[in-house]
Design an enzyme around this catalytic site. Sequence first.
Site, PDB file in Angstrom:
ATOM      1  N   SER A   1     -51.705  17.299 -23.124  1.00 46.75           N
ATOM      2  CA  SER A   1     -51.513  18.578 -23.808  1.00 46.75           C
ATOM      3  C   SER A   1     -52.579  19.615 -23.503  1.00 46.75           C
ATOM      4  O   SER A   1     -52.385  20.795 -23.770  1.00 46.75           O
ATOM      5  CB  SER A   1     -51.482  18.340 -25.314  1.00 46.75           C
ATOM      6  OG  SER A   1     -52.708  17.785 -25.739  1.00 46.75           O
TER       7      SER A   1
ATOM      8  N   HIS B   1     -45.417  15.723 -25.612  1.00 45.60           N
ATOM      9  CA  HIS B   1     -45.247  17.019 -24.936  1.00 45.60           C
ATOM     10  C   HIS B   1     -44.212  16.962 -23.819  1.00 45.60           C
ATOM     11  O   HIS B   1     -43.955  17.971 -23.174  1.00 45.60           O
ATOM     12  CB  HIS B   1     -46.585  17.502 -24.371  1.00 45.60           C
ATOM     13  CG  HIS B   1     -47.533  17.924 -25.451  1.00 45.60           C
ATOM     14  ND1 HIS B   1     -47.622  19.223 -25.894  1.00 45.60           N
ATOM     15  CD2 HIS B   1     -48.401  17.197 -26.206  1.00 45.60           C
ATOM     16  CE1 HIS B   1     -48.519  19.282 -26.876  1.00 45.60           C
ATOM     17  NE2 HIS B   1     -49.006  18.072 -27.083  1.00 45.60           N
TER      18      HIS B   1
ATOM     19  N   LYS C   1     -42.651  19.400 -31.675  1.00 44.91           N
ATOM     20  CA  LYS C   1     -42.795  20.293 -30.517  1.00 44.91           C
ATOM     21  C   LYS C   1     -41.393  20.744 -30.073  1.00 44.91           C
ATOM     22  O   LYS C   1     -40.855  21.671 -30.671  1.00 44.91           O
ATOM     23  CB  LYS C   1     -43.620  19.592 -29.446  1.00 44.91           C
ATOM     24  CG  LYS C   1     -44.967  19.136 -30.075  1.00 44.91           C
ATOM     25  CD  LYS C   1     -45.967  18.635 -29.126  1.00 44.91           C
ATOM     26  CE  LYS C   1     -47.128  17.947 -29.839  1.00 44.91           C
ATOM     27  NZ  LYS C   1     -47.846  18.788 -30.806  1.00 44.91           N
TER      28      LYS C   1
HETATM   29  N1  PMP Z   1     -49.516  12.905 -29.637  1.00 47.76           N
HETATM   30  C1  PMP Z   1     -49.864  13.951 -28.865  1.00 47.76           C
HETATM   31  C2  PMP Z   1     -50.074  13.727 -27.416  1.00 47.76           C
HETATM   32  C3  PMP Z   1     -50.002  15.216 -29.422  1.00 47.76           C
HETATM   33  O1  PMP Z   1     -50.361  16.254 -28.655  1.00 47.76           O
HETATM   34  C4  PMP Z   1     -49.784  15.395 -30.809  1.00 47.76           C
HETATM   35  C5  PMP Z   1     -49.884  16.747 -31.486  1.00 47.76           C
HETATM   36  N2  PMP Z   1     -50.646  17.686 -30.905  1.00 47.76           N
HETATM   37  C6  PMP Z   1     -49.446  14.286 -31.569  1.00 47.76           C
HETATM   38  C7  PMP Z   1     -49.304  13.069 -30.965  1.00 47.76           C
HETATM   39  C8  PMP Z   1     -49.246  14.422 -33.060  1.00 47.76           C
HETATM   40  O2  PMP Z   1     -48.034  14.982 -33.333  1.00 47.76           O
HETATM   41  P1  PMP Z   1     -47.680  15.613 -34.770  1.00 47.76           P
HETATM   42  O3  PMP Z   1     -47.964  17.058 -34.690  1.00 47.76           O
HETATM   43  O4  PMP Z   1     -46.230  15.329 -34.921  1.00 47.76           O
HETATM   44  O5  PMP Z   1     -48.504  14.910 -35.798  1.00 47.76           O
END
Ligand code: PMP
Length: 402
Positions: A185, A213, A244
């Site tokens: 990300s 992502h 997302k």
């Molecule tokens: N895994 C990754 C790779 C993420 O980037 C994120 C959120 N940025 C999450 C898990 C967590 O997701 P959530 O927003 O649904 O808690």
Amino acid sequence: MSLLDRLRTLGQDREDLLHGESDPFGVPVEEVYSATEARIGGRTVLLAGTNNYLGLTFDPGCIQAAHDALAAGGTGTTGSRMANGSYASHLELERELADFYGCRFAIIFSAGYLANLGMISALVGPGDVAMIDADCHASIYDGCRLSGADTLRFRHNDPESLDKRLGRLGEQAARTLIIVEGLYSMLGDRAPLQAIVELKRRYGCLLMVDEAHSLGVLGENGRGLAEETGTAADVDFVVGTFSKSLGGVGGFSVSDRPELELVRYSSRPYIFTASPAPSVVASTREALSILRSRPELRERLWHNARQLYGKLEELGYRLGPDVSPVVAARLDTPEKALALWRGLIDEGVYVNLMLPPATPAGQSLVRCSVSAAHTPEQLDRICEAFATLSEQAAHLTRRAGS
Ligand code: PMP
């Protein structure tokens, strides 16, 4: 040092960076107008840092589904899946996710963060090994901590480094869970999944891939990197989020392994929190159905991603290695990243400021994420804002010497 001094030190560090100017973190969005526009600081800005890859947050079908479920099922479940919070719609969403991935089993969590905590802590424990890419998301690190497993990191996207570490484990390799992400990300780069799968096979490990992502973004059907690389059969557990591409909140795991069903009984982040609200489940189901039936959204997303990446590269910004909907400009100090971020807001463009320690290798990033909902005119405006600031930013990055 008193107990609260740790927080006070943090506050001082922030003040030193901000010099009394407004805080770029947790910027209040005063009103959201659409997937791509909002009011921030009293003015309308273009949203270019949202993770709203398919632009579905204002989709009329998703909104209607949420309205209907709200009226029919109430505002919340008020309980955990293991108590009073398991509704028919949770089970239906699980079935639809399993069907989408062509897997037999699926389980949903109340957040993607909790999906990682819940899966990792259920799959490994003391005496086992969690072998993670060094740039994995905080939820993966926290899941490892919660699990009590030995946590080892290999160099980001470096199969040789993974090979070396697995080689040193001896018999413990067979009690190892390798964890990587589909699309990282921060810089939008992909994991070298084929090479990782080869190692997983050679050492007899299990493999979990967080496609947070990459769901809706990569692969012919939008299932993620495992689909794009033809490695899905070798990925033991996929983890993902609703927050997302699906525009909701919640997380999930899918697998062909029947043991996934047993995670429900051993995963504290699954058991000890309330289940997703009916309206969120309903909008997520509709979003998943749109993701499946409208591949043109993914095509538009990629068209937009290529355009923004190409333009920023042409302007001299130093970017991540792969073209993707995450387009991150790397600055050489937090101050320079903050200046670019502020400049973009002044130009009416909201992006993300990412600073150490939240970033890989202590980098300072100004990160955009592109959406299928961005119109050509909006993309032009984002590019123009970067162009206006590029003289300064290109100068700053050139001075970094790379
Ligand atoms: N895994 C990754 C790779 C993420 O980037 C994120 C959120 N940025 C999450 C898990 C967590 O997701 P959530 O927003 O649904 O808690």
